[in-house]
Design a protein around this motif. Structure first.
Motif, PDB file in Angstrom:
ATOM      1  N   PHE A   1       4.505  -4.766  -1.483  1.00  0.00           N
ATOM      2  CA  PHE A   1       3.366  -5.444   0.002  1.00  0.00           C
ATOM      3  C   PHE A   1       2.276  -6.516  -0.392  1.00  0.00           C
ATOM      4  O   PHE A   1       1.827  -7.178  -1.858  1.00  0.00           O
ATOM      5  CB  PHE A   1       2.436  -4.031  -0.570  1.00  0.00           C
ATOM      6  CG  PHE A   1       3.483  -3.296  -0.251  1.00  0.00           C
ATOM      7  CD1 PHE A   1       3.096  -2.703   1.854  1.00  0.00           C
ATOM      8  CD2 PHE A   1       4.348  -2.352  -0.807  1.00  0.00           C
ATOM      9  CE1 PHE A   1       4.333  -1.571   2.161  1.00  0.00           C
ATOM     10  CE2 PHE A   1       4.828  -1.260   0.226  1.00  0.00           C
ATOM     11  CZ  PHE A   1       5.062  -1.186   1.354  1.00  0.00           C
TER      12      PHE A   1
ATOM     13  N   SER B   1      -1.246  -6.820  -0.568  1.00  0.00           N
ATOM     14  CA  SER B   1      -1.532  -5.707  -1.695  1.00  0.00           C
ATOM     15  C   SER B   1      -1.308  -4.931  -2.561  1.00  0.00           C
ATOM     16  O   SER B   1      -2.004  -4.813  -3.657  1.00  0.00           O
ATOM     17  CB  SER B   1      -3.070  -4.357  -1.325  1.00  0.00           C
ATOM     18  OG  SER B   1      -2.054  -3.722  -0.677  1.00  0.00           O
TER      19      SER B   1
ATOM     20  N   ALA C   1       0.098  -2.324  -3.230  1.00  0.00           N
ATOM     21  CA  ALA C   1      -0.185  -0.838  -3.272  1.00  0.00           C
ATOM     22  C   ALA C   1       0.258  -0.492  -4.102  1.00  0.00           C
ATOM     23  O   ALA C   1       0.831   0.211  -5.222  1.00  0.00           O
ATOM     24  CB  ALA C   1       1.217  -1.361  -1.928  1.00  0.00           C
ATOM     25  N   LEU C   2      -1.055  -0.569  -5.311  1.00  0.00           N
ATOM     26  CA  LEU C   2      -0.415  -0.012  -7.386  1.00  0.00           C
ATOM     27  C   LEU C   2      -0.589   0.826  -7.329  1.00  0.00           C
ATOM     28  O   LEU C   2      -2.166   1.044  -6.391  1.00  0.00           O
ATOM     29  CB  LEU C   2      -0.666  -1.477  -7.856  1.00  0.00           C
ATOM     30  CG  LEU C   2      -0.055  -2.333  -8.031  1.00  0.00           C
ATOM     31  CD1 LEU C   2      -0.462  -2.959  -9.460  1.00  0.00           C
ATOM     32  CD2 LEU C   2       1.364  -1.760  -8.577  1.00  0.00           C
ATOM     33  N   PHE C   3      -0.465   2.068  -7.121  1.00  0.00           N
ATOM     34  CA  PHE C   3      -1.576   3.418  -7.704  1.00  0.00           C
ATOM     35  C   PHE C   3      -2.113   3.329  -8.760  1.00  0.00           C
ATOM     36  O   PHE C   3      -2.117   3.003  -9.980  1.00  0.00           O
ATOM     37  CB  PHE C   3      -0.349   4.640  -8.213  1.00  0.00           C
ATOM     38  CG  PHE C   3       0.886   4.895  -6.716  1.00  0.00           C
ATOM     39  CD1 PHE C   3       0.727   5.081  -5.547  1.00  0.00           C
ATOM     40  CD2 PHE C   3       1.926   4.815  -7.697  1.00  0.00           C
ATOM     41  CE1 PHE C   3       1.521   5.160  -4.804  1.00  0.00           C
ATOM     42  CE2 PHE C   3       2.888   4.673  -6.691  1.00  0.00           C
ATOM     43  CZ  PHE C   3       2.881   5.106  -5.421  1.00  0.00           C
ATOM     44  N   PRO C   4      -4.011   3.063  -8.441  1.00  0.00           N
ATOM     45  CA  PRO C   4      -4.165   2.891  -9.200  1.00  0.00           C
ATOM     46  C   PRO C   4      -5.503   3.774 -10.540  1.00  0.00           C
ATOM     47  O   PRO C   4      -5.987   3.473 -11.252  1.00  0.00           O
ATOM     48  CB  PRO C   4      -6.249   2.802  -8.143  1.00  0.00           C
ATOM     49  CG  PRO C   4      -5.912   3.713  -7.041  1.00  0.00           C
ATOM     50  CD  PRO C   4      -4.243   3.781  -6.707  1.00  0.00           C
ATOM     51  N   HIS C   5      -4.508   5.137 -10.255  1.00  0.00           N
ATOM     52  CA  HIS C   5      -4.832   5.965 -11.602  1.00  0.00           C
ATOM     53  C   HIS C   5      -3.651   6.084 -12.403  1.00  0.00           C
ATOM     54  O   HIS C   5      -3.628   6.837 -13.601  1.00  0.00           O
ATOM     55  CB  HIS C   5      -4.955   7.217 -10.826  1.00  0.00           C
ATOM     56  CG  HIS C   5      -4.192   7.716 -10.124  1.00  0.00           C
ATOM     57  ND1 HIS C   5      -3.504   7.166  -9.280  1.00  0.00           N
ATOM     58  CD2 HIS C   5      -3.031   8.769 -10.326  1.00  0.00           C
ATOM     59  CE1 HIS C   5      -2.353   8.392  -8.445  1.00  0.00           C
ATOM     60  NE2 HIS C   5      -1.970   8.529  -9.347  1.00  0.00           N
ATOM     61  N   LEU C   6      -2.281   5.105 -12.360  1.00  0.00           N
ATOM     62  CA  LEU C   6      -1.039   5.144 -12.564  1.00  0.00           C
ATOM     63  C   LEU C   6      -1.831   3.571 -14.071  1.00  0.00           C
ATOM     64  O   LEU C   6      -1.348   3.164 -13.388  1.00  0.00           O
ATOM     65  CB  LEU C   6      -0.227   5.528 -12.225  1.00  0.00           C
ATOM     66  CG  LEU C   6       0.150   6.504 -11.797  1.00  0.00           C
ATOM     67  CD1 LEU C   6       0.763   6.917 -11.114  1.00  0.00           C
ATOM     68  CD2 LEU C   6      -0.399   8.032 -12.199  1.00  0.00           C
TER      69      LEU C   6
ATOM     70  N   ARG D   1       7.899  -2.625  -9.612  1.00  0.00           N
ATOM     71  CA  ARG D   1       8.246  -1.533  -8.871  1.00  0.00           C
ATOM     72  C   ARG D   1       9.462  -1.933  -8.015  1.00  0.00           C
ATOM     73  O   ARG D   1      10.114  -0.788  -7.926  1.00  0.00           O
ATOM     74  CB  ARG D   1       7.068  -1.297  -8.826  1.00  0.00           C
ATOM     75  CG  ARG D   1       6.929   0.304  -8.147  1.00  0.00           C
ATOM     76  CD  ARG D   1       5.750   0.625  -7.597  1.00  0.00           C
ATOM     77  NE  ARG D   1       4.726   0.093  -5.983  1.00  0.00           N
ATOM     78  CZ  ARG D   1       4.336  -0.269  -5.726  1.00  0.00           C
ATOM     79  NH1 ARG D   1       3.428   1.429  -6.329  1.00  0.00           N
ATOM     80  NH2 ARG D   1       3.788  -0.549  -4.821  1.00  0.00           N
TER      81      ARG D   1
END
Lengths: 368, 296
Positions: free
Chosen positions: A82, A84, A86-91, A147
């Motif tokens: 994506f 942006s 779209a990385l998971f900020p908490h991981l 990813r």
């Protein structure tokens, strides 16, 4: 391993607003296809339709020959990057890359092995336990890429993945992405509004405008034989000059000027436009088309010379060794094989007719 | 040499001037009363011409021997143990539902938020009508199914539970707004990225949404803890702590002791217990949950 994508008369509308208006193309297996166009042309929507993130109003998406139009995204053999990221900020980085494998319950040993391989490929080994907020934009971009490729899907979709990077990094990633695509043999569909990026990376470029395809060709054809004035002006920096022609004594002339450009010919429509790329124009001592210099921009290796031919603006890109000053009268010449004719009413390209090119211009095209 | 120190001095003065209003209010209405309360808990209650005198830990001894205190404390703990998780959980569920694509979404949001806007006194009065034995709303519905009348607020086994229901009804909508705001700050691309990986809705919730909501959960649960000890308006209106202290809560008992029986020293002692309890809970929440909370 490689898989082709085909869209058939794809349409997407939100009420009266039509984003994608009947698009049909094939992204060949293992090739790098770029969807190029200005913002709002429907390129991202087309990509999202291929990904299954939007539902098509009409038409079909075929992946590997199978109709997947109504199938969910995870059933389409795709991975996606994506804009942006779209990385998971908490991981952390490792968890982000492994997210999909964990969802699909890939055994831990295989996960570790694939993570090591991908991290090595992208140079992320030392960042694996960092959070996305603790790494740079370029590194985030790599994580998003990681990813996508760890999934080992035959298709990768990218939505302007480089637009958040600075110019230098963007250039590096361009080279790297292309190499990666070749190496892994992925079928890539890549969305961008940056024509330089498209030309540099693509095997095939599909230029979109207003939800329709303007031209679908390889980069060289797109540059050499633009199918419309839109494509002509969209590809190349600075864009191609488009000048109105008018019938004159010896044939078609630039409106307001008397140098014949093309012979009068029955096949030409009523209103014709001439296209010449700034880099194809040279300055001549005599002959050619007379023009007045309005402004000169120094770019180091080249000069960008803004001129007017009988009131119509035109840009020429000439070598710095030609001293030109604003207000000067110059003669412009260009090789006849590098001039393009368009139907002014539709913007469509007119293929060169017999009796063309015109000798008046070619005779001096050798240039200084 | 003088100039920098002068500007520094002036900045210092400005800083304190800006802080003063807040400091005065905080000291006058929070810190001073708290310290006075602790101080008073070591003295006897002044009555008439008899001055308060130092009694050491006598008030605390009375407290430990007071059966009503133990019952009220146990009521309060039960009340907190039930209302906090239920109202927070319900708030999350409602927020997830209202966040989705739903026709009449605005109306549903309003409906859920309405209890928050109403004063608790008014809410309690509405619920009094629901609970009225015989012709209250609940008994009318029960009657339609042939079930017997129930005295919801008059039965010692049911009174506390009935009071809890009102609190949950009042609180859940308020917490929902926080969850809703947090949900809407989660970028939709995360859901799309997860969809491409084939994550189910539940997996996405468990692995992404819920962890990203943790700061909100912490904030909401700290508020829920404080509210569960702070909000007793509905107890006044509905049961006055009865029957037989069955629905009396710690703060309500403090009020009764202080302003009905005018035993201010004992009320101070009870207040100290409440303060200790609240501080311990708040600290525990921050230290326990903080490690598992990801702040963006």
């Amino acid at each position: 391993m490689s898989v082709a994508i085909e869209t058939r008369d794809l349409r997407k509308a939100w009420g009266a607003a039509v984003a994608v208006d009947g698009i049909s193309f094939t992204a060949p297996a293992g090739e790098f296809t770029v969807l190029l166009g200005p913002s709002g042309c429907g390129k991202s929507t087309t990509l999202r339709l291929i990904a299954g993130l939007e539902e098509a109003t009409d038409g079909a998406v075929l992946i590997d020959g199978a109709d997947v139009t109504r199938r969910p995204p995870n059933d389409r053999q795709i991975s996606m990057v994506f804009q942006s990221y779209a990385l998971f900020p908490h991981l952390n980085v490792a968890e982000n890359i492994l997210f999909g494998l964990k969802v699909r319950r890939v055994p831990a040993a295989e996960r570790a092995e694939r993570l090591a391989r991908v991290a090595g490929l992208l140079g992320l080994e030392r960042l694996l336990d960092r959070r996305p907020s603790q790494i740079s934009g370029g590194q985030q971009q790599r994580v998003a890429l990681g990813r996508a490729i760890i999934a080992e899907k035959p298709i990768c979709l990218m939505d302007e993945p480089l637009s958040n990077l600075d110019a230098k990094l963007r250039h590096e990633m361009r080279v790297e992405l292309k190499a990666l695509q070749r190496k892994l043999g992925i079928t890539m569909v890549y969305v961008t509004h940056d024509q330089v990026e498209a030309i540099a990376m693509a095997d095939r470029i599909i230029v979109l405008n207003g939800g329709r395809i303007e031209q679908n060709a390889d980069p060289r054809t797109l540059y050499d034989k633009p199918a419309s004035t839109f494509v002509a002006r969209f590809i190349g920096t600075p864009p191609m000059n488009i000048l109105d022609l008018a019938p004159g004594d010896g044939g078609w002339c630039i409106a307001g000027d008397r140098t014949a450009i093309a012979p009068p010919h029955a096949a030409l429509p009523d209103r014709v436009q001439l296209g010449v790329r700034p880099e194809d124009i040279a300055l001549a001592d005599a002959g050619g088309v007379p023009a007045t210099v309005e402004q000169v921009e120094y770019l180091g290796a080249d000069l960008l010379v803004d001129c007017r031919i009988a009131g119509q603006p035109l840009v020429a890109r000439v070598a710095t060794r030609h001293p030109v000053a604003a207000g000067e009268r110059v003669n412009l010449i260009w090789p006849a094989e590098h001039q393009h004719l368009f139907d002014a009413a539709t913007g469509a390209r007119i293929e060169a007719a017999p009796g063309f090119p015109n000798p008046t211009v070619t005779s001096r095209s050798a240039g200084p | 040499m003088t100039r920098p120190s002068l500007t520094l001095r002036r900045e210092w003065v400005h800083g304190w001037l800006l802080l003063t209003p807040a400091l005065v209010l905080l000291f006058a209405f929070t810190h001073l009363p708290a310290v006075t309360t602790i101080w008073d808990s070591f003295f006897s209650t002044p009555r008439g011409r008899r001055e308060a005198k130092f009694v050491g830990l006598r008030n605390y001894e009375t407290l430990l021997a007071d059966d009503t205190f133990w019952q009220v404390l146990s009521n309060s703990l039960w009340y907190a143990a039930v209302t906090i998780p239920v109202s927070v959980g319900l708030a999350l569920l409602m927020a997830l539902w209202v966040d989705g694509r739903l026709s009449g979404r605005g109306f549903v949001r309003l409906a859920y938020f309405a209890p928050t806007v109403l004063p608790l006194i008014a809410v309690a009065n509405i619920w009094m009508f629901f609970y009225t034995p015989g012709f209250g709303l609940i008994d009318q519905i029960r009657g339609a199914f042939g079930l017997p009348e129930v005295n919801w607020l008059g039965n010692p086994d049911l009174a506390l539970g009935s009071v809890m229901v009102v609190a949950i009804w009042k609180e859940a909508g308020f917490f929902m707004i926080f969850y809703l705001a947090a949900l809407q700050s989660i970028p939709p691309q995360l859901r799309e990225a997860a969809a491409i990986e084939g994550a189910s809705r539940w997996t996405f919730f468990r692995r992404v949404t819920f962890p990203l909501l943790m700061p909100t959960t912490l904030f909401v649960s700290v508020n829920a803890v404080i509210n569960s000890f702070r909000m007793v308006d509905h107890v006044f209106v509905m049961t006055e702590g009865g029957p037989d202290n069955a629905s009396s809560l710690l703060l309500f008992y403090i009020y009764e002791t202080a302003f009905k029986y005018w035993d201010t020293a004992y009320a101070s002692t009870l207040t100290v217990v409440l303060l200790v309890l609240l501080s311990a809970l708040a600290l525990g929440q921050f230290f326990l949950l903080d490690k598992r909370v990801h702040y963006r």
